[in-house]
Design a protein around this motif. Sequence first.
Motif, PDB file in Angstrom:
ATOM      1  N   PHE A  44      -7.356  -1.032  -4.938  1.00 50.23           N
ATOM      2  CA  PHE A  44      -6.154  -0.362  -5.431  1.00 50.23           C
ATOM      3  C   PHE A  44      -6.372   0.204  -6.837  1.00 50.23           C
ATOM      4  O   PHE A  44      -5.963   1.320  -7.140  1.00 50.23           O
ATOM      5  CB  PHE A  44      -4.969  -1.332  -5.432  1.00 50.23           C
ATOM      6  CG  PHE A  44      -4.343  -1.515  -4.080  1.00 50.23           C
ATOM      7  CD1 PHE A  44      -4.854  -0.884  -2.970  1.00 50.23           C
ATOM      8  CD2 PHE A  44      -3.233  -2.327  -3.916  1.00 50.23           C
ATOM      9  CE1 PHE A  44      -4.280  -1.048  -1.723  1.00 50.23           C
ATOM     10  CE2 PHE A  44      -2.643  -2.501  -2.672  1.00 50.23           C
ATOM     11  CZ  PHE A  44      -3.174  -1.863  -1.564  1.00 50.23           C
ATOM     12  N   THR A  64       1.913  -7.970  -3.988  1.00 52.94           N
ATOM     13  CA  THR A  64       1.383  -7.946  -2.621  1.00 52.94           C
ATOM     14  C   THR A  64       0.522  -9.175  -2.353  1.00 52.94           C
ATOM     15  O   THR A  64       0.686  -9.877  -1.341  1.00 52.94           O
ATOM     16  CB  THR A  64       0.554  -6.669  -2.405  1.00 52.94           C
ATOM     17  OG1 THR A  64       1.405  -5.529  -2.573  1.00 52.94           O
ATOM     18  CG2 THR A  64      -0.055  -6.636  -1.017  1.00 52.94           C
ATOM     19  N   ILE A  95      -8.924  -6.461  -2.867  1.00 55.46           N
ATOM     20  CA  ILE A  95      -7.707  -5.637  -2.795  1.00 55.46           C
ATOM     21  C   ILE A  95      -7.377  -5.062  -4.168  1.00 55.46           C
ATOM     22  O   ILE A  95      -7.080  -3.876  -4.326  1.00 55.46           O
ATOM     23  CB  ILE A  95      -6.523  -6.462  -2.248  1.00 55.46           C
ATOM     24  CG1 ILE A  95      -6.665  -6.653  -0.746  1.00 55.46           C
ATOM     25  CG2 ILE A  95      -5.199  -5.760  -2.543  1.00 55.46           C
ATOM     26  CD1 ILE A  95      -5.495  -7.369  -0.110  1.00 55.46           C
ATOM     27  N   SER A 106       0.826  -1.210   0.000  1.00 56.04           N
ATOM     28  CA  SER A 106       0.000   0.000   0.000  1.00 56.04           C
ATOM     29  C   SER A 106       0.855   1.252   0.000  1.00 56.04           C
ATOM     30  O   SER A 106       0.502   2.262  -0.623  1.00 56.04           O
ATOM     31  CB  SER A 106      -0.936  -0.002   1.210  1.00 56.04           C
ATOM     32  OG  SER A 106      -1.811  -1.106   1.175  1.00 56.04           O
ATOM     33  N   ALA A 131       0.459   4.079  -2.757  1.00 59.65           N
ATOM     34  CA  ALA A 131       0.073   5.426  -2.341  1.00 59.65           C
ATOM     35  C   ALA A 131       1.019   6.476  -2.908  1.00 59.65           C
ATOM     36  O   ALA A 131       0.595   7.559  -3.340  1.00 59.65           O
ATOM     37  CB  ALA A 131       0.033   5.516  -0.820  1.00 59.65           C
TER      38      ALA A 131
END
Length: 593
Positions: free
Chosen positions: A304, A260, A300, A181, A185
């Motif tokens: 994202f 991830t 997820i 993350s 980000a």
Amino acid sequence: MTPDAATVTPAGRPRTGPQEVRRVLRGHGRRITVASVLAVAGSALALAQPLLVKRVIEEAGAGIGTGRTIGLLIVFFLAQAAVAGLARYVLVRTGEGIVLGLRLNLIGHLLRLPMRTYDRHRTGDLISRTSADSTALRLLISEGFTDALTGSIGLVGVVALMAWLDWVLFLIVLAVVALGSLVVASVLRGIERSSLHAQQATGAMTAELERALGAIRTVRASRAEHRETERIGEQARSAYAQSVHVGALDAVVSPAIMLTINGSFLLVLLIGGMRVAGHDGSVADLAAFLLYMLYLMSPIGAVFQALSTMRQGLGALRRISEILDLPGEPDTAARPRRALPAPPPDVPVLEFRDVWFGYEPHRPVLRGVSFQVPPRGHVALIGSSGVGKSTVFALAERFYDPDSGRVRFEGRDVAAVGRAEHRARIGLVEQHAPVLYGTLRENLLYAAPDAGRDELDRAIELAQLTELVARLPQGLDTEAGEHGMALSGGERQRIALARSLLVRPSLLLLDEPTAHLDAVNEAALRRSIRSIAQECALLVIAHRSSTIRAADRIVVLDGGRVIATGTHDELLDSSDHYRFLARAQQAGETVAG
């Protein structure tokens, strides 16, 4: 307006992305709630399935029949697919409805901005915000918000059940996801910035293209096609570079998401398998946890990817919000023409009292202008170029308000009457006489769509259009062409005159009505003007001596001031400046002849 400037509200506070999104979603709460309930139901059905698998494994290990549980699993599986599909449809439809509402709001707002706003913004850029930016915004609402909502609901449920099943394995997954993350980000901030720059470059490209196409004949005659291509291409290349940068950053998001998810899956499989082999856990619990890991990939990835899409759309949303935050011209809503009490016969239809006005601060165009237009008759407004004649028309139509002084119409201060109501009593014929794309009939009825056939025929006759209508292949239903290019300049001007006459105005503003007419048509139009002057007041910006001499009264402007008024003969005797203008006009017409 700088590229990185945050959107600012009228109160001067910067509007953040979440505030902009909330404003867009306002009024759609019920549909969003329905879609959210469906999404929750679909997620609940999906989250129950690993627990049923766990139960099947446990029943098989205990030698209990599994048919009933497997049947229930199939029912949940099919129901979840149906509910999830319905939820997504409702969300997509809601998103499209939001975008449609925003587009309609933006179009209506763009058409009601004060004239000063159009002076500061390029038309092509405003069009781009309605088309290209709203299309980019569609991704934000229809895809970004939809994926974020459904993904978030699923993510919360999966996380809760994974923590309940095995908190140790959950902490491992949480650590890997948190690391991914952080990477995503940092990329998202760059995506939003580059997306905004790309939208601005696209707007500039559209503005440059609109500029060139609007003067395409001049471009061709000047052999400037290559230069214009390079000029527009520079903006296109800038938009390309920024979009490629967005794509490069966005390309980092998907691998980061996959690393991830796959990394956390491999760690769970490795650590969980070792624990089962060491008799520190059950196969059923590990199978359920791994199934939730598989379920975790979708929410997820959706969240994202939604964040990436929303960041791209926020640049477009901010550009749209910049326009929506601009104050609109007050009181321009269409309304029927009210039957106001008729003014006394001796009250001027238009009166300027010591009017000062400038398009820019401290640079006045009009300096204490005062004059009157009687309720009937023909008044000519004359002067050299740049002395404020067109500005007088703009203030009479309330396209602008004076900086000081008063403009009165039929005895009332124009500031006390609604703009739409005021404009319904005035006809305007501009010098370039815009003709809109559509048929001749649509153009004539533009200001008075409910006018009857007799009224239309009367206006056509007064504007000397009878012969034109008769020789056109489809009469009034003939297409006028883009910007009326299928018509001559004189024909466009007479169409604009007929269009204005259909509203039966109290005041008719004519900007050099004979500029594009030959001698025969000019004489015919002068006869029409004399007839029209018996029914309403005419204020005419005039340059031709024949038009000036035909006026009942002449107002002479110079340096933004009225320096003389009177008839042609009176002014020849009393005004040196008028004599100078008259001699210059006669000399020019002699040379032209």
